[in-house]
Design a protein around this motif. Structure first.
Motif, PDB file in Angstrom:
ATOM      1  N   GLY A  82       0.792  -1.228   0.000  1.00 42.72           N
ATOM      2  CA  GLY A  82       0.000   0.000   0.000  1.00 42.72           C
ATOM      3  C   GLY A  82       0.817   1.268   0.000  1.00 42.72           C
ATOM      4  N   LYS A  83       2.117   1.194  -0.357  1.00 41.51           N
ATOM      5  CA  LYS A  83       2.972   2.384  -0.327  1.00 41.51           C
ATOM      6  C   LYS A  83       2.498   3.436  -1.339  1.00 41.51           C
ATOM      7  N   SER A  84       2.323   3.011  -2.583  1.00 38.54           N
ATOM      8  CA  SER A  84       1.879   3.961  -3.614  1.00 38.54           C
ATOM      9  C   SER A  84       0.471   4.473  -3.322  1.00 38.54           C
ATOM     10  N   THR A  85      -0.369   3.618  -2.751  1.00 37.37           N
ATOM     11  CA  THR A  85      -1.719   4.050  -2.369  1.00 37.37           C
ATOM     12  C   THR A  85      -1.651   5.147  -1.313  1.00 37.37           C
ATOM     13  N   LEU A  86      -0.776   4.988  -0.329  1.00 38.97           N
ATOM     14  CA  LEU A  86      -0.620   6.017   0.705  1.00 38.97           C
ATOM     15  C   LEU A  86      -0.138   7.327   0.086  1.00 38.97           C
ATOM     16  N   MET A  87       0.791   7.251  -0.866  1.00 42.80           N
ATOM     17  CA  MET A  87       1.267   8.455  -1.546  1.00 42.80           C
ATOM     18  C   MET A  87       0.102   9.181  -2.223  1.00 42.80           C
ATOM     19  N   LYS A  88      -0.765   8.436  -2.899  1.00 40.51           N
ATOM     20  CA  LYS A  88      -1.906   9.050  -3.592  1.00 40.51           C
ATOM     21  C   LYS A  88      -2.889   9.659  -2.595  1.00 40.51           C
ATOM     22  N   LEU A  89      -3.044   9.037  -1.431  1.00 40.41           N
ATOM     23  CA  LEU A  89      -3.906   9.601  -0.386  1.00 40.41           C
ATOM     24  C   LEU A  89      -3.343  10.935   0.100  1.00 40.41           C
ATOM     25  N   ILE A  90      -2.024  10.972   0.341  1.00 41.04           N
ATOM     26  CA  ILE A  90      -1.381  12.202   0.808  1.00 41.04           C
ATOM     27  C   ILE A  90      -1.500  13.296  -0.249  1.00 41.04           C
ATOM     28  N   ALA A  91      -1.332  12.906  -1.530  1.00 37.89           N
ATOM     29  CA  ALA A  91      -1.387  13.885  -2.624  1.00 37.89           C
ATOM     30  C   ALA A  91      -2.807  14.321  -2.945  1.00 37.89           C
ATOM     31  N   GLY A  92      -3.801  13.659  -2.373  1.00 35.86           N
ATOM     32  CA  GLY A  92      -5.189  13.998  -2.655  1.00 35.86           C
ATOM     33  C   GLY A  92      -5.687  13.447  -3.976  1.00 35.86           C
ATOM     34  N   GLN A  93      -4.968  12.472  -4.550  1.00 33.49           N
ATOM     35  CA  GLN A  93      -5.374  11.885  -5.822  1.00 33.49           C
ATOM     36  C   GLN A  93      -6.266  10.660  -5.638  1.00 33.49           C
ATOM     37  N   LEU A  94      -6.466  10.244  -4.390  1.00 38.34           N
ATOM     38  CA  LEU A  94      -7.301   9.085  -4.105  1.00 38.34           C
ATOM     39  C   LEU A  94      -8.156   9.384  -2.885  1.00 38.34           C
ATOM     40  N   GLU A  95      -9.458   9.091  -2.995  1.00 40.53           N
ATOM     41  CA  GLU A  95     -10.364   9.306  -1.874  1.00 40.53           C
ATOM     42  C   GLU A  95     -10.376   8.074  -0.974  1.00 40.53           C
ATOM     43  N   PRO A  96     -10.200   8.245   0.327  1.00 41.61           N
ATOM     44  CA  PRO A  96     -10.208   7.093   1.238  1.00 41.61           C
ATOM     45  C   PRO A  96     -11.633   6.597   1.493  1.00 41.61           C
ATOM     46  N   ASP A  97     -11.740   5.367   1.959  1.00 44.63           N
ATOM     47  CA  ASP A  97     -13.045   4.816   2.336  1.00 44.63           C
ATOM     48  C   ASP A  97     -13.454   5.274   3.729  1.00 44.63           C
ATOM     49  N   PRO A 145       4.628   9.777  -9.601  1.00 46.11           N
ATOM     50  CA  PRO A 145       4.153   8.388  -9.528  1.00 46.11           C
ATOM     51  C   PRO A 145       5.183   7.427 -10.111  1.00 46.11           C
ATOM     52  N   GLN A 146       4.983   6.153  -9.820  1.00 48.48           N
ATOM     53  CA  GLN A 146       5.913   5.144 -10.318  1.00 48.48           C
ATOM     54  C   GLN A 146       5.788   4.971 -11.829  1.00 48.48           C
ATOM     55  N   SER A 147       4.581   5.114 -12.364  1.00 46.52           N
ATOM     56  CA  SER A 147       4.356   4.989 -13.814  1.00 46.52           C
ATOM     57  C   SER A 147       3.628   6.241 -14.298  1.00 46.52           C
ATOM     58  N   PRO A 148       4.350   7.319 -14.616  1.00 47.15           N
ATOM     59  CA  PRO A 148       3.710   8.577 -15.024  1.00 47.15           C
ATOM     60  C   PRO A 148       2.913   8.416 -16.311  1.00 47.15           C
ATOM     61  N   LYS A 149       1.783   9.113 -16.382  1.00 48.01           N
ATOM     62  CA  LYS A 149       0.927   9.113 -17.569  1.00 48.01           C
ATOM     63  C   LYS A 149       1.115  10.442 -18.317  1.00 48.01           C
ATOM     64  N   PHE A 150       1.184  10.368 -19.644  1.00 46.89           N
ATOM     65  CA  PHE A 150       1.360  11.555 -20.468  1.00 46.89           C
ATOM     66  C   PHE A 150       0.150  11.734 -21.380  1.00 46.89           C
ATOM     67  N   LYS A 151      -0.322  12.974 -21.495  1.00 41.62           N
ATOM     68  CA  LYS A 151      -1.439  13.293 -22.388  1.00 41.62           C
ATOM     69  C   LYS A 151      -0.989  14.338 -23.401  1.00 41.62           C
ATOM     70  N   GLY A 152      -1.376  14.136 -24.646  1.00 37.15           N
ATOM     71  CA  GLY A 152      -1.044  15.099 -25.685  1.00 37.15           C
ATOM     72  C   GLY A 152       0.412  15.015 -26.104  1.00 37.15           C
ATOM     73  N   SER A 153       0.817  15.923 -26.952  1.00 38.50           N
ATOM     74  CA  SER A 153       2.179  15.975 -27.473  1.00 38.50           C
ATOM     75  C   SER A 153       2.741  17.371 -27.267  1.00 38.50           C
ATOM     76  N   MET A 154       3.906  17.447 -26.685  1.00 38.06           N
ATOM     77  CA  MET A 154       4.578  18.731 -26.452  1.00 38.06           C
ATOM     78  C   MET A 154       6.055  18.453 -26.221  1.00 38.06           C
ATOM     79  N   SER A 155       6.849  19.489 -26.213  1.00 35.28           N
ATOM     80  CA  SER A 155       8.272  19.312 -25.927  1.00 35.28           C
ATOM     81  C   SER A 155       8.450  19.000 -24.444  1.00 35.28           C
ATOM     82  N   LEU A 156       9.556  18.368 -24.133  1.00 32.44           N
ATOM     83  CA  LEU A 156       9.829  18.048 -22.729  1.00 32.44           C
ATOM     84  C   LEU A 156       9.947  19.320 -21.891  1.00 32.44           C
ATOM     85  N   SER A 157      10.515  20.362 -22.483  1.00 30.62           N
ATOM     86  CA  SER A 157      10.644  21.634 -21.770  1.00 30.62           C
ATOM     87  C   SER A 157       9.258  22.176 -21.401  1.00 30.62           C
ATOM     88  N   SER A 158       8.314  22.122 -22.357  1.00 32.94           N
ATOM     89  CA  SER A 158       6.950  22.604 -22.093  1.00 32.94           C
ATOM     90  C   SER A 158       6.261  21.725 -21.059  1.00 32.94           C
TER      91      SER A 158
END
Length: 625
Positions: A43-58, A74-87
């Motif tokens: 539950g390590k990553s789950t706890l991180m998401k709880l602290i970050a407010g990205q997951l609602e607890p029961d 996050p351990q596996s970052p998600k990317f949306k769209g296309s842009m330069s790394l700088s942007s």
């Protein structure tokens, strides 16, 4: 004590059939640098998401101080769209409307510098990034915001050792709070000032250096074992009573039955979920010769993408080495310098541009490649191990059912028939280890094997390597792992040179720092003395008289390999004699004498190897001048 920046209270997460976390309380203040540890799935990553407010607890609540910014890698970052790394990195500042134009320009320069330090082109587009590249770009985005609370989930994966050390310095200088998940013990030791341990759904916190974690956790586990043993005995006694005439005394003993049920529920809560222990073995190394590989004057080039494209770029130049059976070698160097390319060249998967590689008799290599190219994402763990069909895999010369073998690597029945492409990084790494250990081998070649593995699995892998009677070659950015597994280092240095060093990574780093210190001292002394005039007589030579090896050193350099080979043969012969089960019974005094002699020979061999390596390094340094 600093006021809290955020806190969670009585927080819980329910998975339907069980509570992953429950009753979690945690307060984080400025200056906290907490190492978050626990098994995979704890539950390590789950706890991180709880602290970050990205997951609602029961259940439970979360509080953050006003104007507190929390950034999460996050351990596996998600990317949306296309842009330069700088942007992409600069989008981390979208919520900072107070920044002026000049401040944003300054931050853009900082973002580009950070990406460059991580070995990435700021102009590169986010389309088609590898998992490691996505992680590095997301790390830069998290760092650029300079949040009050920074949450990093496995930040060192796919980073080279110089970049990890740079990241350590940057994080150590931060004044905000930091929570880290990492399998890299050296990284946690360098940064951690406190520990959070998730064990069986319960969170425990302790202040202090990370070195104290093992003693602390083992003490808690020992106390739990004693308490649960007493509880089990009490349940067993109550159960025996319930089986002795319970129907005749049903009405007057309902209270005692309820007490038995309460005890069983308490046992279930305190024992937590059933924890499956991983089992791993490389098996016995196949037979083969004493010489595993020999590289002679090896040069490896890649196409030059720079201005002078006609000239190839040299990754390795004039590399010579002999790898012998039983060697434990580590390869270190910055990302992109050619470590994986060198390995593929040594294994014959790539042609050398100059020189050649001679393989030893009966060589059987098992190659763990960091990109996991040997795994077909469309197959399942079952078909990966049984590509020709069936349900039996041969392990160490004995048949085993594939399901039993996969359970050793923590695959349940559902995961065994799931597509490999849908498995997590840690699961894919465990599957690749299961595959290479199931094949005949006497030479383990492991390229970044610790990525995405938890510390318990890494510990087990260290034990497997220690017990392995073949040869091991490891590329890793995990300093603690290298220190525990290898006895010599091949270090990539400037101009394609690979320099051997005796010992683990810490020994190599110590020598490197001493050498840099001497170089700085020499430059300082030269500045004090002033520049030598070109016309001065007697000073026309730029080299000192120490520009070549002495006669004695040349003789030692020639004779030491012969003496070491004789000593290795004597050790092997003596160990074979000690392996005779009847030797001790026939001659206990001779057995003891031979064992003592072998210990002495091994110590002498280690001294000889150290002397030979030092002479080789001195020879290369003189030739380079």
């Amino acid at each position: 004590m600093a006021p809290p920046l955020m806190s969670i209270s009585e927080m819980g997460v329910n998975l339907g059939d069980r509570w992953l976390l429950r009753g979690v309380d945690l307060s984080v203040s400025a200056g906290d640098r907490l190492a978050l540890v626990g098994r995979n799935g704890a539950g390590k990553s789950t706890l991180m998401k709880l602290i970050a407010g990205q997951l609602e607890p029961d259940e439970g609540s979360r509080w953050t101080a006003p104007a507190t910014e929390i950034a999460y890698l996050p351990q596996s970052p998600k990317f949306k769209g296309s842009m330069s790394l700088s942007s992409y990195v600069m989008k981390g500042l979208d919520n900072h409307s107070e920044l002026t134009v000049s401040e944003r320009v300054k931050q853009a320069h900082r973002a580009d510098a950070m990406l460059d330090r991580m070995g990435m082109d700021p102009a590169q587009m986010t389309d088609g990034l590898s998992g490691g590249e996505r992680r590095r770009a997301s790390l830069a985005r998290a760092l650029i915001t300079e949040p009050q609370v920074l949450l990093l989930d496995e930040p060192t994966n796919h980073l080279d050792l110089p970049t990890i050390e740079w990241l350590e310095d940057m994080l150590r200088a931060r004044s905000g709070a930091l929570i880290l998940i990492s399998h890299d013990r050296a990284f946690l030791r360098a940064l951690g000032t406190g520990m959070i341990w998730i064990h069986q759904g319960t969170l425990r916190r302790r202040e202090g250096a990370f070195e104290q974690f093992e003693d602390w956790s083992e003490g808690i586990l020992a106390e739990e074992a004693v308490r649960l043993h007493k509880l089990d005995r009490k349940i067993a006694e109550e159960t025996r009573w319930s089986h002795q005439g319970i129907s005749a005394r049903r009405k007057r003993n309902q209270g005692r039955l309820r007490e038995l049920q309460d005890l069983r529920q308490l046992r279930a809560r305190q024992g937590g979920q059933v924890i499956t222990q991983m089992s791993m073995s490389a098996g016995k190394a196949e037979g083969g010769g004493q010489i595993v590989l020999e590289a002679r004057d090896l040069t490896v080039n890649i196409p030059n993408t720079g201005p002078d494209a006609s000239e190839p770029c040299a990754l390795v130049t004039h590399f010579n080495t002999i790898i012998r059976r039983g060697d434990r070698l580590g390869i270190v160097g910055p990302n992109g310098i050619g470590k994986s390319t060198l390995i593929r060249t040594l294994l014959g998967e790539r042609e050398a541009d100059k020189g050649h590689v001679k393989t030893g008799y009966g060589l059987l290599s098992a190659y763990f490649d960091q990109n996991r190219e040997r795994l077909n994402p469309e197959q399942t763990p079952w078909t990966t191990l049984c590509p020709d069909g069936g349900d039996v895999v041969e392990i160490d010369g004995k048949p085993r059912h594939v399901t039993s073998y996969l359970r050793d690597f923590l695959f349940n029945d559902f995961k065994m028939t799931q597509r490999v492409g849908t498995l997590s990084g840690g699961e894919q790494n465990r599957l690749l280890l299961a595959r290479i250990f199931s094949e005949p081998h006497n030479f383990l070649v492991l390229d970044e094997p610790t990525n995405d593995l938890d510390m318990e699995t890494i510990d087990l892998l260290q034990e497997v390597i220690a017990d392995y009677d073949g040869t091991v070659l490891i590329v890793s950015h995990d300093r603690d792992f290298l220190d525990r597994t290898v006895t010599s280092i091949l270090a990539f240095e400037e101009d394609g040179k690979i320099v051997p060093h005796a010992g683990g990574y810490s020994d190599y780093l110590g020598r490197l720092r001493k050498r840099k210190s001497k170089d700085k001292e020499a430059v300082k002394n030269a500045k004090k003395a002033g520049k030598t005039k070109q016309g001065d007589s007697g000073n026309s030579k730029t080299k000192t008289q120490k520009d070549r090896l002495s006669y004695k050193q040349v003789y030692q350099l020639e004779q030491l390999p012969k003496e070491m080979e004789c000593l290795r043969a004597a050790i092997a012969k003596g160990e074979a004699k000690l392996a005779d089960m009847g030797f001790f019974e026939r001659d206990p005094e001779g057995f003891e004498k031979l064992a003592t002699q072998i210990t002495t020979d091994k110590a002498n061999l280690a001294t000889m190897e150290e002397s030979w390596l030092e002479l080789e390094i001195l020879k290369e340094a003189i030739e380079a001048d």
